[in-house]
Scaffold this motif. Sequence first.
Motif, PDB file in Angstrom:
ATOM      1  N   PRO A  15       5.135  15.225 -18.379  1.00 49.70           N
ATOM      2  CA  PRO A  15       6.491  15.463 -17.862  1.00 49.70           C
ATOM      3  C   PRO A  15       6.237  16.164 -16.235  1.00 49.70           C
ATOM      4  O   PRO A  15       5.329  17.041 -16.358  1.00 49.70           O
ATOM      5  N   VAL A  16       6.941  15.608 -15.196  1.00 49.64           N
ATOM      6  CA  VAL A  16       6.833  16.200 -13.996  1.00 49.64           C
ATOM      7  C   VAL A  16       8.253  16.403 -13.550  1.00 49.64           C
ATOM      8  O   VAL A  16       8.916  15.445 -13.335  1.00 49.64           O
ATOM      9  N   GLU A  17       8.552  17.733 -13.125  1.00 47.87           N
ATOM     10  CA  GLU A  17       9.976  18.028 -12.651  1.00 47.87           C
ATOM     11  C   GLU A  17      10.925  17.453 -13.665  1.00 47.87           C
ATOM     12  O   GLU A  17      10.760  17.512 -14.777  1.00 47.87           O
ATOM     13  N   GLU A  18      11.858  16.605 -13.123  1.00 49.99           N
ATOM     14  CA  GLU A  18      12.844  15.988 -14.198  1.00 49.99           C
ATOM     15  C   GLU A  18      12.314  14.574 -14.503  1.00 49.99           C
ATOM     16  O   GLU A  18      13.199  14.095 -15.401  1.00 49.99           O
ATOM     17  N   LEU A  19      11.129  14.138 -14.305  1.00 46.62           N
ATOM     18  CA  LEU A  19      10.976  12.886 -14.851  1.00 46.62           C
ATOM     19  C   LEU A  19      10.155  13.094 -16.161  1.00 46.62           C
ATOM     20  O   LEU A  19       9.073  13.992 -16.266  1.00 46.62           O
ATOM     21  N   PRO A  20      10.747  12.577 -17.140  1.00 43.05           N
ATOM     22  CA  PRO A  20      10.286  12.957 -18.749  1.00 43.05           C
ATOM     23  C   PRO A  20       8.835  12.393 -19.006  1.00 43.05           C
ATOM     24  O   PRO A  20       8.107  13.333 -19.762  1.00 43.05           O
ATOM     25  N   ILE A  21       8.347  11.647 -18.297  1.00 43.94           N
ATOM     26  CA  ILE A  21       6.855  11.333 -18.524  1.00 43.94           C
ATOM     27  C   ILE A  21       6.368  10.458 -17.123  1.00 43.94           C
ATOM     28  O   ILE A  21       6.855   9.545 -16.906  1.00 43.94           O
ATOM     29  N   VAL A  22       5.310  11.091 -16.952  1.00 44.12           N
ATOM     30  CA  VAL A  22       4.362  10.431 -15.804  1.00 44.12           C
ATOM     31  C   VAL A  22       2.819  10.226 -16.157  1.00 44.12           C
ATOM     32  O   VAL A  22       2.490  11.046 -17.002  1.00 44.12           O
ATOM     33  N   ALA A  23       2.331   8.944 -15.622  1.00 45.17           N
ATOM     34  CA  ALA A  23       1.058   8.785 -15.993  1.00 45.17           C
ATOM     35  C   ALA A  23      -0.005   9.717 -15.214  1.00 45.17           C
ATOM     36  O   ALA A  23       0.154  10.090 -13.989  1.00 45.17           O
ATOM     37  N   VAL A  24      -0.940  10.319 -15.797  1.00 50.47           N
ATOM     38  CA  VAL A  24      -1.893  11.281 -15.253  1.00 50.47           C
ATOM     39  C   VAL A  24      -3.256  10.614 -15.252  1.00 50.47           C
ATOM     40  O   VAL A  24      -3.629  10.360 -16.314  1.00 50.47           O
ATOM     41  N   TYR A  25      -4.038  10.620 -14.069  1.00 54.02           N
ATOM     42  CA  TYR A  25      -5.209   9.958 -14.176  1.00 54.02           C
ATOM     43  C   TYR A  25      -6.176  10.850 -13.616  1.00 54.02           C
ATOM     44  O   TYR A  25      -6.232  11.358 -12.382  1.00 54.02           O
ATOM     45  N   GLY A  26      -7.009  11.298 -14.562  1.00 54.80           N
ATOM     46  CA  GLY A  26      -8.301  12.247 -14.034  1.00 54.80           C
ATOM     47  C   GLY A  26      -9.643  11.563 -13.861  1.00 54.80           C
ATOM     48  O   GLY A  26     -10.028  10.668 -14.590  1.00 54.80           O
ATOM     49  N   VAL A  27     -10.179  11.487 -12.519  1.00 59.25           N
ATOM     50  CA  VAL A  27     -11.101  10.366 -12.198  1.00 59.25           C
ATOM     51  C   VAL A  27     -12.344  11.283 -11.614  1.00 59.25           C
ATOM     52  O   VAL A  27     -11.984  12.206 -10.974  1.00 59.25           O
ATOM     53  N   THR A  28     -13.388  10.622 -11.769  1.00 59.13           N
ATOM     54  CA  THR A  28     -14.463  10.935 -10.805  1.00 59.13           C
ATOM     55  C   THR A  28     -14.296  10.685  -9.429  1.00 59.13           C
ATOM     56  O   THR A  28     -13.588   9.886  -9.008  1.00 59.13           O
ATOM     57  N   GLN A  29     -15.133  11.300  -8.361  1.00 54.35           N
ATOM     58  CA  GLN A  29     -14.831  11.263  -6.948  1.00 54.35           C
ATOM     59  C   GLN A  29     -15.162   9.756  -6.743  1.00 54.35           C
ATOM     60  O   GLN A  29     -14.599   9.281  -5.715  1.00 54.35           O
ATOM     61  N   ASN A  30     -16.082   9.150  -7.314  1.00 53.89           N
ATOM     62  CA  ASN A  30     -16.344   7.962  -6.699  1.00 53.89           C
ATOM     63  C   ASN A  30     -15.412   6.820  -7.134  1.00 53.89           C
ATOM     64  O   ASN A  30     -15.678   5.691  -6.838  1.00 53.89           O
ATOM     65  N   ARG A  31     -14.259   7.121  -7.710  1.00 57.14           N
ATOM     66  CA  ARG A  31     -13.123   6.320  -7.975  1.00 57.14           C
ATOM     67  C   ARG A  31     -11.998   6.323  -7.162  1.00 57.14           C
ATOM     68  O   ARG A  31     -11.147   5.848  -7.184  1.00 57.14           O
ATOM     69  N   PHE A  32     -12.165   7.544  -6.240  1.00 54.87           N
ATOM     70  CA  PHE A  32     -10.870   7.844  -5.480  1.00 54.87           C
ATOM     71  C   PHE A  32     -10.480   6.746  -4.361  1.00 54.87           C
ATOM     72  O   PHE A  32      -9.433   6.586  -4.034  1.00 54.87           O
TER      73      PHE A  32
END
Length: 360
Positions: free
Chosen positions: A95-112
Amino acid sequence: MLSMSLKALKANPLKTTLIYISLIFSITSIFLISSISNGVISMYSNMLKSDGDIIITQAKISDTFFSNVNIKLIKEIEKLKGVQKTSAIIVGASPVEELPIVAVYGVTQNRFDNYKLTQGSYPKPNEVLVGKSIYNSLSNKKTVQIADKKFSVSGVYKSKIGFENGGVVLNISDASAIFNKSASMLMVNSKIDTNIKDLISKIQTLSSDIEAKSTQNFVDNYNQFKIIKTSSNLIGLISFCMGLLGIISIMSITINQRKTEFGIKRAIGISTKKIILQIMSESTILGVFSFISAFFISWIALYFIRTSSLFHGYVNGEISSTLAIYLFGCSLSMAILGSIIPALNASKIDPIILMQGDKI
Protein backbone atom coordinates in the motif's frame (compact mmCIF):
# COMPACT_ATOMS: atom_id res chain seq x y z
CA MET A 1 -36.04 -13.47 -47.59
CA LEU A 2 -34.14 -10.45 -46.23
CA SER A 3 -36.99 -8.00 -46.88
CA MET A 4 -39.52 -10.36 -45.28
CA SER A 5 -37.28 -10.74 -42.21
CA LEU A 6 -36.93 -6.97 -41.83
CA LYS A 7 -40.70 -6.51 -42.12
CA ALA A 8 -41.26 -9.17 -39.48
CA LEU A 9 -38.81 -7.46 -37.11
CA LYS A 10 -40.53 -4.09 -37.62
CA ALA A 11 -43.93 -5.68 -37.03
CA ASN A 12 -42.83 -6.81 -33.54
CA PRO A 13 -40.86 -3.79 -32.24
CA LEU A 14 -41.09 -4.60 -28.52
CA LYS A 15 -39.90 -8.21 -28.84
CA THR A 16 -37.25 -7.19 -31.36
CA THR A 17 -35.93 -4.55 -28.95
CA LEU A 18 -35.88 -7.00 -26.03
CA ILE A 19 -33.91 -9.59 -28.02
CA TYR A 20 -31.56 -6.86 -29.30
CA ILE A 21 -30.86 -5.58 -25.77
CA SER A 22 -30.42 -9.10 -24.42
CA LEU A 23 -27.86 -9.87 -27.11
CA ILE A 24 -26.01 -6.59 -26.54
CA PHE A 25 -25.67 -7.18 -22.78
CA SER A 26 -24.45 -10.75 -23.25
CA ILE A 27 -21.97 -9.93 -26.03
CA THR A 28 -20.66 -6.81 -24.28
CA SER A 29 -20.04 -8.73 -21.05
CA ILE A 30 -18.09 -11.41 -22.95
CA PHE A 31 -16.19 -8.68 -24.83
CA LEU A 32 -15.16 -6.89 -21.63
CA ILE A 33 -14.28 -10.02 -19.66
CA SER A 34 -12.18 -11.48 -22.50
CA SER A 35 -10.47 -8.24 -23.53
CA ILE A 36 -9.55 -7.25 -19.95
CA SER A 37 -8.07 -10.68 -19.22
CA ASN A 38 -6.16 -10.52 -22.52
CA GLY A 39 -4.96 -7.02 -21.62
CA VAL A 40 -3.65 -8.12 -18.21
CA ILE A 41 -1.80 -11.06 -19.76
CA SER A 42 -0.43 -8.88 -22.58
CA MET A 43 0.89 -6.20 -20.19
CA TYR A 44 2.73 -8.67 -17.98
CA SER A 45 4.02 -10.60 -21.00
CA ASN A 46 5.38 -7.42 -22.62
CA MET A 47 7.07 -6.44 -19.38
CA LEU A 48 8.86 -9.79 -19.26
CA LYS A 49 9.71 -9.87 -22.96
CA SER A 50 11.31 -6.44 -22.81
CA ASP A 51 13.92 -7.71 -20.38
CA GLY A 52 15.52 -10.69 -22.03
CA ASP A 53 15.48 -13.94 -23.92
CA ILE A 54 15.68 -16.17 -20.84
CA ILE A 55 13.89 -15.95 -17.48
CA ILE A 56 15.29 -17.66 -14.39
CA THR A 57 13.05 -18.31 -11.39
CA GLN A 58 13.15 -20.49 -8.31
CA ALA A 59 12.53 -24.13 -9.20
CA LYS A 60 9.08 -25.62 -8.58
CA ILE A 61 7.43 -22.32 -7.69
CA SER A 62 3.81 -21.52 -8.58
CA ASP A 63 4.15 -17.75 -8.99
CA THR A 64 6.92 -15.20 -9.48
CA PHE A 65 5.78 -13.34 -6.34
CA PHE A 66 6.98 -16.31 -4.27
CA SER A 67 10.17 -16.92 -6.24
CA ASN A 68 13.56 -16.30 -4.61
CA VAL A 69 16.69 -16.61 -6.75
CA ASN A 70 20.24 -15.97 -5.53
CA ILE A 71 21.32 -12.73 -7.23
CA LYS A 72 24.97 -13.82 -6.99
CA LEU A 73 24.29 -16.18 -9.91
CA ILE A 74 24.49 -13.14 -12.21
CA LYS A 75 28.31 -13.17 -12.08
CA GLU A 76 28.43 -16.85 -13.07
CA ILE A 77 25.83 -16.40 -15.82
CA GLU A 78 27.69 -13.45 -17.37
CA LYS A 79 30.76 -15.67 -17.77
CA LEU A 80 28.83 -18.00 -20.11
CA LYS A 81 29.39 -17.66 -23.84
CA GLY A 82 26.55 -15.91 -25.63
CA VAL A 83 25.33 -13.82 -22.68
CA GLN A 84 25.06 -10.11 -23.42
CA LYS A 85 23.41 -8.75 -20.26
CA THR A 86 21.89 -10.16 -17.09
CA SER A 87 19.57 -8.20 -14.81
CA ALA A 88 17.51 -9.01 -11.75
CA ILE A 89 14.12 -7.91 -10.50
CA ILE A 90 12.10 -8.28 -7.32
CA VAL A 91 8.34 -8.14 -7.83
CA GLY A 92 6.21 -7.17 -4.87
CA ALA A 93 3.22 -5.11 -3.79
CA SER A 94 2.54 -2.66 -1.00
CA PRO A 95 0.00 0.00 0.00
CA VAL A 96 1.12 3.57 -0.73
CA GLU A 97 -0.76 6.39 1.02
CA GLU A 98 -4.48 5.86 0.30
CA LEU A 99 -3.79 3.39 -2.52
CA PRO A 100 -4.50 -0.14 -1.19
CA ILE A 101 -2.00 -1.90 -3.43
CA VAL A 102 0.82 -0.66 -5.65
CA ALA A 103 3.29 -2.75 -7.66
CA VAL A 104 6.85 -2.48 -6.35
CA TYR A 105 9.81 -3.30 -8.61
CA GLY A 106 13.28 -3.68 -7.16
CA VAL A 107 15.74 -3.73 -10.07
CA THR A 108 19.45 -3.80 -10.79
CA GLN A 109 20.93 -0.57 -12.15
CA ASN A 110 21.31 -1.95 -15.68
CA ARG A 111 17.52 -2.17 -15.90
CA PHE A 112 16.78 1.49 -15.10
CA ASP A 113 16.91 2.34 -18.81
CA ASN A 114 13.60 0.50 -19.21
CA TYR A 115 11.87 3.35 -17.36
CA LYS A 116 11.62 6.57 -19.37
CA LEU A 117 12.09 9.58 -17.10
CA THR A 118 9.66 12.49 -17.35
CA GLN A 119 11.26 14.35 -14.47
CA GLY A 120 13.98 13.92 -11.86
CA SER A 121 16.64 11.21 -11.91
CA TYR A 122 17.00 7.48 -11.39
CA PRO A 123 16.91 6.37 -7.74
CA LYS A 124 19.90 6.02 -5.48
CA PRO A 125 19.76 3.93 -2.29
CA ASN A 126 16.76 4.92 -0.13
CA GLU A 127 15.08 6.58 -3.13
CA VAL A 128 12.26 5.50 -5.44
CA LEU A 129 11.16 6.25 -8.97
CA VAL A 130 7.39 6.66 -9.20
CA GLY A 131 5.12 5.79 -12.14
CA LYS A 132 3.27 8.75 -13.61
CA SER A 133 -0.25 7.47 -12.82
CA ILE A 134 0.70 6.86 -9.17
CA TYR A 135 2.56 10.18 -8.86
CA ASN A 136 -0.54 12.13 -9.88
CA SER A 137 -2.48 10.51 -7.03
CA LEU A 138 0.06 11.21 -4.29
CA SER A 139 -0.67 13.98 -1.83
CA ASN A 140 2.97 13.98 -0.66
CA LYS A 141 5.08 13.99 -3.82
CA LYS A 142 8.44 14.14 -2.03
CA THR A 143 8.38 10.92 -0.02
CA VAL A 144 6.53 7.60 -0.05
CA GLN A 145 6.33 4.86 2.54
CA ILE A 146 6.67 1.24 1.44
CA ALA A 147 6.08 -1.31 4.20
CA ASP A 148 7.76 0.21 7.29
CA LYS A 149 10.34 2.30 5.43
CA LYS A 150 10.15 5.83 4.01
CA PHE A 151 11.80 6.66 0.67
CA SER A 152 12.52 9.95 -1.09
CA VAL A 153 11.01 10.37 -4.57
CA SER A 154 13.91 10.85 -7.00
CA GLY A 155 11.87 11.12 -10.18
CA VAL A 156 8.84 10.18 -12.24
CA TYR A 157 8.72 7.79 -15.18
CA LYS A 158 6.20 6.87 -17.84
CA SER A 159 5.67 3.43 -19.34
CA LYS A 160 3.31 2.06 -21.97
CA ILE A 161 2.86 -1.01 -19.77
CA GLY A 162 0.11 -0.32 -17.25
CA PHE A 163 1.60 -2.51 -14.52
CA GLU A 164 4.83 -0.50 -14.60
CA ASN A 165 3.20 2.89 -15.08
CA GLY A 166 1.18 2.27 -11.93
CA GLY A 167 4.13 1.18 -9.79
CA VAL A 168 7.26 2.34 -8.01
CA VAL A 169 10.84 1.36 -8.84
CA LEU A 170 13.74 1.18 -6.39
CA ASN A 171 17.17 -0.35 -6.13
CA ILE A 172 17.10 -4.09 -5.72
CA SER A 173 19.04 -3.89 -2.45
CA ASP A 174 16.27 -1.78 -0.91
CA ALA A 175 13.58 -4.11 -2.25
CA SER A 176 15.52 -7.10 -0.91
CA ALA A 177 15.39 -5.65 2.61
CA ILE A 178 11.62 -5.03 2.33
CA PHE A 179 10.56 -8.37 0.84
CA ASN A 180 13.29 -10.50 2.41
CA LYS A 181 14.48 -12.09 -0.82
CA SER A 182 17.47 -11.86 -3.14
CA ALA A 183 15.63 -11.64 -6.48
CA SER A 184 12.30 -12.81 -7.88
CA MET A 185 13.71 -13.37 -11.37
CA LEU A 186 16.92 -13.09 -13.33
CA MET A 187 16.59 -11.89 -16.93
CA VAL A 188 19.21 -12.87 -19.51
CA ASN A 189 19.76 -11.11 -22.83
CA SER A 190 21.67 -13.25 -25.32
CA LYS A 191 23.90 -12.21 -28.18
CA ILE A 192 22.75 -12.58 -31.79
CA ASP A 193 22.96 -16.12 -33.20
CA THR A 194 23.19 -17.65 -29.73
CA ASN A 195 21.57 -21.06 -29.36
CA ILE A 196 19.00 -20.35 -26.64
CA LYS A 197 18.43 -24.02 -25.79
CA ASP A 198 22.14 -24.63 -25.24
CA LEU A 199 22.45 -21.50 -23.13
CA ILE A 200 19.45 -22.54 -21.00
CA SER A 201 21.06 -25.94 -20.42
CA LYS A 202 24.32 -24.30 -19.28
CA ILE A 203 22.47 -21.95 -16.92
CA GLN A 204 20.47 -24.84 -15.49
CA THR A 205 23.69 -26.62 -14.47
CA LEU A 206 24.70 -23.68 -12.25
CA SER A 207 22.17 -24.55 -9.54
CA SER A 208 19.53 -27.17 -8.81
CA ASP A 209 17.42 -24.50 -7.10
CA ILE A 210 16.63 -22.58 -10.29
CA GLU A 211 14.51 -23.11 -13.39
CA ALA A 212 15.53 -21.44 -16.65
CA LYS A 213 13.12 -21.01 -19.56
CA SER A 214 12.97 -19.01 -22.74
CA THR A 215 10.79 -15.93 -22.21
CA GLN A 216 8.19 -17.15 -24.70
CA ASN A 217 8.03 -20.59 -23.07
CA PHE A 218 7.67 -18.97 -19.64
CA VAL A 219 4.80 -16.75 -20.82
CA ASP A 220 3.03 -19.66 -22.55
CA ASN A 221 3.17 -21.84 -19.44
CA TYR A 222 2.77 -19.29 -16.65
CA ASN A 223 0.20 -20.68 -14.19
CA GLN A 224 -1.42 -17.34 -13.40
CA PHE A 225 -2.08 -16.70 -17.09
CA LYS A 226 -3.80 -20.08 -17.35
CA ILE A 227 -5.96 -19.28 -14.32
CA ILE A 228 -6.95 -15.90 -15.78
CA LYS A 229 -7.82 -17.43 -19.16
CA THR A 230 -9.80 -20.29 -17.59
CA SER A 231 -11.75 -17.90 -15.35
CA SER A 232 -12.43 -15.59 -18.29
CA ASN A 233 -13.69 -18.46 -20.45
CA LEU A 234 -15.92 -19.77 -17.65
CA ILE A 235 -17.54 -16.37 -16.98
CA GLY A 236 -17.91 -15.83 -20.72
CA LEU A 237 -19.68 -19.18 -21.04
CA ILE A 238 -22.08 -18.25 -18.26
CA SER A 239 -22.86 -14.94 -20.02
CA PHE A 240 -23.42 -16.82 -23.27
CA CYS A 241 -25.84 -19.29 -21.64
CA MET A 242 -27.77 -16.55 -19.86
CA GLY A 243 -28.14 -14.60 -23.11
CA LEU A 244 -29.17 -17.75 -24.93
CA LEU A 245 -31.87 -18.60 -22.39
CA GLY A 246 -33.19 -15.04 -22.54
CA ILE A 247 -33.44 -15.14 -26.33
CA ILE A 248 -35.18 -18.53 -26.32
CA SER A 249 -37.77 -17.21 -23.85
CA ILE A 250 -38.48 -14.04 -25.81
CA MET A 251 -38.51 -15.85 -29.16
CA SER A 252 -40.96 -18.43 -27.81
CA ILE A 253 -43.36 -15.67 -26.81
CA THR A 254 -42.87 -13.86 -30.13
CA ILE A 255 -43.44 -16.96 -32.23
CA ASN A 256 -46.47 -17.92 -30.14
CA GLN A 257 -48.01 -14.54 -30.98
CA ARG A 258 -47.30 -15.15 -34.68
CA LYS A 259 -48.89 -18.61 -34.76
CA THR A 260 -51.66 -17.49 -37.10
CA GLU A 261 -49.07 -16.14 -39.55
CA PHE A 262 -47.19 -19.45 -39.58
CA GLY A 263 -50.46 -21.42 -39.85
CA ILE A 264 -51.46 -19.48 -42.97
CA LYS A 265 -48.03 -20.00 -44.51
CA ARG A 266 -48.23 -23.72 -43.88
CA ALA A 267 -51.77 -23.81 -45.28
CA ILE A 268 -50.75 -22.14 -48.58
CA GLY A 269 -47.89 -24.59 -49.05
CA ILE A 270 -44.85 -22.80 -47.67
CA SER A 271 -42.51 -25.48 -46.40
CA THR A 272 -41.32 -25.95 -42.84
CA LYS A 273 -37.76 -25.33 -44.01
CA LYS A 274 -38.63 -21.87 -45.37
CA ILE A 275 -40.42 -20.86 -42.18
CA ILE A 276 -37.44 -21.93 -40.09
CA LEU A 277 -35.02 -20.13 -42.44
CA GLN A 278 -37.04 -16.93 -42.20
CA ILE A 279 -36.98 -16.99 -38.39
CA MET A 280 -33.26 -17.77 -38.42
CA SER A 281 -32.75 -14.92 -40.89
CA GLU A 282 -34.50 -12.52 -38.49
CA SER A 283 -32.26 -13.68 -35.64
CA THR A 284 -29.12 -13.41 -37.79
CA ILE A 285 -29.93 -9.77 -38.57
CA LEU A 286 -30.36 -9.08 -34.86
CA GLY A 287 -27.12 -10.93 -34.11
CA VAL A 288 -25.12 -8.83 -36.59
CA PHE A 289 -26.48 -5.48 -35.37
CA SER A 290 -26.09 -6.55 -31.74
CA PHE A 291 -22.46 -7.46 -32.34
CA ILE A 292 -21.72 -4.08 -33.96
CA SER A 293 -23.39 -2.23 -31.08
CA ALA A 294 -21.64 -4.35 -28.44
CA PHE A 295 -18.27 -3.80 -30.15
CA PHE A 296 -18.55 0.00 -29.97
CA ILE A 297 -19.95 -0.05 -26.41
CA SER A 298 -17.05 -2.28 -25.32
CA TRP A 299 -14.49 -0.10 -27.09
CA ILE A 300 -15.81 3.03 -25.32
CA ALA A 301 -15.94 1.25 -21.95
CA LEU A 302 -12.37 -0.03 -22.34
CA TYR A 303 -11.16 3.44 -23.31
CA PHE A 304 -12.55 4.92 -20.08
CA ILE A 305 -11.14 2.01 -18.04
CA ARG A 306 -7.72 2.46 -19.64
CA THR A 307 -7.60 6.24 -19.09
CA SER A 308 -9.30 6.35 -15.69
CA SER A 309 -7.10 7.41 -12.79
CA LEU A 310 -9.13 5.07 -10.58
CA PHE A 311 -7.33 1.97 -11.94
CA HIS A 312 -3.84 3.56 -12.27
CA GLY A 313 -3.13 1.59 -15.43
CA TYR A 314 -3.49 -1.84 -13.81
CA VAL A 315 -6.65 -2.67 -15.76
CA ASN A 316 -6.42 -2.56 -19.52
CA GLY A 317 -8.29 -4.20 -22.36
CA GLU A 318 -7.35 -5.34 -25.81
CA ILE A 319 -9.89 -6.20 -28.50
CA SER A 320 -7.84 -8.27 -30.91
CA SER A 321 -9.02 -9.29 -34.36
CA THR A 322 -9.11 -12.91 -33.17
CA LEU A 323 -11.37 -11.98 -30.25
CA ALA A 324 -13.64 -9.91 -32.50
CA ILE A 325 -14.04 -12.77 -35.00
CA TYR A 326 -14.67 -15.25 -32.17
CA LEU A 327 -17.36 -13.05 -30.62
CA PHE A 328 -18.96 -12.38 -33.98
CA GLY A 329 -19.41 -16.14 -34.28
CA CYS A 330 -20.76 -16.24 -30.70
CA SER A 331 -23.26 -13.49 -31.53
CA LEU A 332 -24.62 -15.35 -34.54
CA SER A 333 -24.64 -18.66 -32.66
CA MET A 334 -26.52 -17.14 -29.73
CA ALA A 335 -29.11 -15.53 -31.99
CA ILE A 336 -29.63 -18.57 -34.24
CA LEU A 337 -29.66 -21.17 -31.45
CA GLY A 338 -32.05 -19.00 -29.46
CA SER A 339 -34.53 -18.94 -32.32
CA ILE A 340 -34.19 -22.40 -33.83
CA ILE A 341 -35.89 -24.30 -30.98
CA PRO A 342 -39.07 -22.14 -30.96
CA ALA A 343 -39.00 -22.09 -34.80
CA LEU A 344 -38.93 -25.90 -35.02
CA ASN A 345 -41.74 -26.08 -32.50
CA ALA A 346 -43.92 -23.65 -34.50
CA SER A 347 -43.22 -25.10 -37.93
CA LYS A 348 -44.23 -28.64 -36.97
CA ILE A 349 -47.68 -27.80 -35.56
CA ASP A 350 -50.65 -28.58 -37.80
CA PRO A 351 -51.74 -25.37 -39.62
CA ILE A 352 -55.40 -25.88 -38.63
CA ILE A 353 -54.45 -25.94 -34.94
CA LEU A 354 -52.22 -22.90 -35.41
CA MET A 355 -55.00 -20.87 -37.07
CA GLN A 356 -57.46 -21.91 -34.36
CA GLY A 357 -55.22 -20.14 -31.84
CA ASP A 358 -54.17 -23.09 -29.65
CA LYS A 359 -50.94 -22.64 -27.71
CA ILE A 360 -47.72 -23.85 -29.20
